[in-house]
Design a protein around this motif. Sequence first.
Motif, PDB file in Angstrom:
ATOM      1  N   ASN A 160      -1.838  47.620  42.301  1.00  0.00           N
ATOM      2  CA  ASN A 160      -0.490  47.930  42.236  1.00  0.00           C
ATOM      3  C   ASN A 160       0.420  46.846  41.318  1.00  0.00           C
ATOM      4  O   ASN A 160       1.339  47.205  40.681  1.00  0.00           O
ATOM      5  CB  ASN A 160       0.112  47.724  43.829  1.00  0.00           C
ATOM      6  CG  ASN A 160      -0.093  49.280  44.538  1.00  0.00           C
ATOM      7  OD1 ASN A 160      -0.297  50.242  44.052  1.00  0.00           O
ATOM      8  ND2 ASN A 160       0.071  49.045  45.625  1.00  0.00           N
ATOM      9  N   ALA A 161      -0.125  45.602  41.504  1.00  0.00           N
ATOM     10  CA  ALA A 161       0.466  44.696  40.574  1.00  0.00           C
ATOM     11  C   ALA A 161       0.249  45.190  38.939  1.00  0.00           C
ATOM     12  O   ALA A 161       1.037  44.843  38.292  1.00  0.00           O
ATOM     13  CB  ALA A 161      -0.290  43.239  40.683  1.00  0.00           C
ATOM     14  N   GLY A 162      -0.952  45.648  38.654  1.00  0.00           N
ATOM     15  CA  GLY A 162      -1.149  46.111  37.544  1.00  0.00           C
ATOM     16  C   GLY A 162      -0.268  47.212  37.053  1.00  0.00           C
ATOM     17  O   GLY A 162       0.366  47.201  35.903  1.00  0.00           O
ATOM     18  N   LEU A 163      -0.131  47.999  37.794  1.00  0.00           N
ATOM     19  CA  LEU A 163       1.045  49.155  37.580  1.00  0.00           C
ATOM     20  C   LEU A 163       2.338  48.668  37.395  1.00  0.00           C
ATOM     21  O   LEU A 163       3.167  49.428  36.643  1.00  0.00           O
ATOM     22  CB  LEU A 163       0.752  50.214  38.768  1.00  0.00           C
ATOM     23  CG  LEU A 163      -0.440  50.968  39.015  1.00  0.00           C
ATOM     24  CD1 LEU A 163      -0.569  51.634  40.309  1.00  0.00           C
ATOM     25  CD2 LEU A 163      -0.813  51.926  37.701  1.00  0.00           C
ATOM     26  N   CYS A 164       2.668  47.618  38.213  1.00  0.00           N
ATOM     27  CA  CYS A 164       4.045  47.044  38.319  1.00  0.00           C
ATOM     28  C   CYS A 164       4.177  46.334  36.820  1.00  0.00           C
ATOM     29  O   CYS A 164       5.340  46.539  35.981  1.00  0.00           O
ATOM     30  CB  CYS A 164       4.134  46.040  39.362  1.00  0.00           C
ATOM     31  SG  CYS A 164       5.696  45.791  39.743  1.00  0.00           S
ATOM     32  N   HIS A 165       3.134  45.726  36.302  1.00  0.00           N
ATOM     33  CA  HIS A 165       3.249  45.021  35.017  1.00  0.00           C
ATOM     34  C   HIS A 165       3.469  46.167  33.781  1.00  0.00           C
ATOM     35  O   HIS A 165       3.986  46.050  33.036  1.00  0.00           O
ATOM     36  CB  HIS A 165       1.959  44.221  34.723  1.00  0.00           C
ATOM     37  CG  HIS A 165       2.094  42.877  35.245  1.00  0.00           C
ATOM     38  ND1 HIS A 165       3.065  42.023  34.915  1.00  0.00           N
ATOM     39  CD2 HIS A 165       1.243  42.346  36.409  1.00  0.00           C
ATOM     40  CE1 HIS A 165       2.889  40.915  35.739  1.00  0.00           C
ATOM     41  NE2 HIS A 165       1.813  40.946  36.505  1.00  0.00           N
ATOM     42  N   ASP A 171       1.138  45.074  28.825  1.00  0.00           N
ATOM     43  CA  ASP A 171      -0.084  45.632  28.951  1.00  0.00           C
ATOM     44  C   ASP A 171      -1.363  44.034  29.329  1.00  0.00           C
ATOM     45  O   ASP A 171      -2.277  44.525  29.947  1.00  0.00           O
ATOM     46  CB  ASP A 171      -0.791  46.110  27.831  1.00  0.00           C
ATOM     47  CG  ASP A 171      -0.311  47.474  27.471  1.00  0.00           C
ATOM     48  OD1 ASP A 171       0.302  47.870  28.629  1.00  0.00           O
ATOM     49  OD2 ASP A 171      -0.840  48.245  26.832  1.00  0.00           O
ATOM     50  N   ALA A 172      -0.945  43.058  28.726  1.00  0.00           N
ATOM     51  CA  ALA A 172      -1.693  41.995  28.883  1.00  0.00           C
ATOM     52  C   ALA A 172      -1.969  41.739  30.420  1.00  0.00           C
ATOM     53  O   ALA A 172      -3.178  41.241  30.926  1.00  0.00           O
ATOM     54  CB  ALA A 172      -1.550  40.688  27.917  1.00  0.00           C
ATOM     55  N   ALA A 173      -0.744  41.393  30.845  1.00  0.00           N
ATOM     56  CA  ALA A 173      -0.733  41.136  32.434  1.00  0.00           C
ATOM     57  C   ALA A 173      -1.326  42.115  33.298  1.00  0.00           C
ATOM     58  O   ALA A 173      -1.984  41.768  34.324  1.00  0.00           O
ATOM     59  CB  ALA A 173       0.736  40.656  33.013  1.00  0.00           C
TER      60      ALA A 173
END
Length: 268
Positions: A160-165, A171-173
């Motif tokens: 979910n954190a990836g989707l939030c970023h 993209d890097a985060a």
Amino acid sequence: MKHHAARISLLLAALFVSACATLPGAGDAGSAAISRPLSDVSPSTPAESRARVHVDLGMAYFEIGRYDVALDEARIALNDSPDYAPAYHLLGLAYMLIEQHAPARQSFEQALRHAPGDPEFNNSYGWFLCTQGEELRGLERLAQSARNPYYRHATRPYTNAGLCHLRLKDDAAAEGQFLAAVQADPSNRQALYQLADIAYRGGRYEQTRSHLIRLHQQSEPSAASVWLGLRTERRLGNHDAEASYAAQLGSRFGSAEEYKMMMQGKYE
């Protein structure tokens, strides 16, 4: 309709002791004590036992899209045990999926008032905040969930954190979070697909291929993953592999938007 179904899929992919405490502020992760997920803790009273039965039943209905029944079961659970945090969590999930954002927020915050350290609640509320344009606050909640050593599903808040970023166009985060999600669960299909997609956007086509091979070894391909594979092999100049993906897209996903784009030559 397609975008709504995608939002539902994202949520369901990522979703699935308490001492009373007051949140430092509405939606603020603060310094809540780490605790075990209430789903791993036995009810402490007969009323909580009855409430848990209704929450479990409501969650089963939630997972098949019967949000109305899920809401009813959560309310019955609260009649049995008015402070039962998992019932508020279920209310939040159901309200979120029917896009009643104000009661969803209120329900998630009520669940966290009773169980501020519950990683499942923080994961759900964190993703909710991300969908409401409050990505930074959402990421704080998701980080708290992922850090909880009692949480057996840390892959969910990392995903979910990836989707939030991605919503923040970072993209890097996002890639860092998806890598953590795969490390926590190597079979995380959503994280593997997102890693492949990020690598493709960055022109790292060999890396895209590697992620897709790993993804397709663990699960059936989707129209999106086949389409990404086709475009990757096209970029790499591997015409046989591209043709194989094209045949698969036509035979298995002939009604998908990705097939239509292939037929129209819209590869980017």
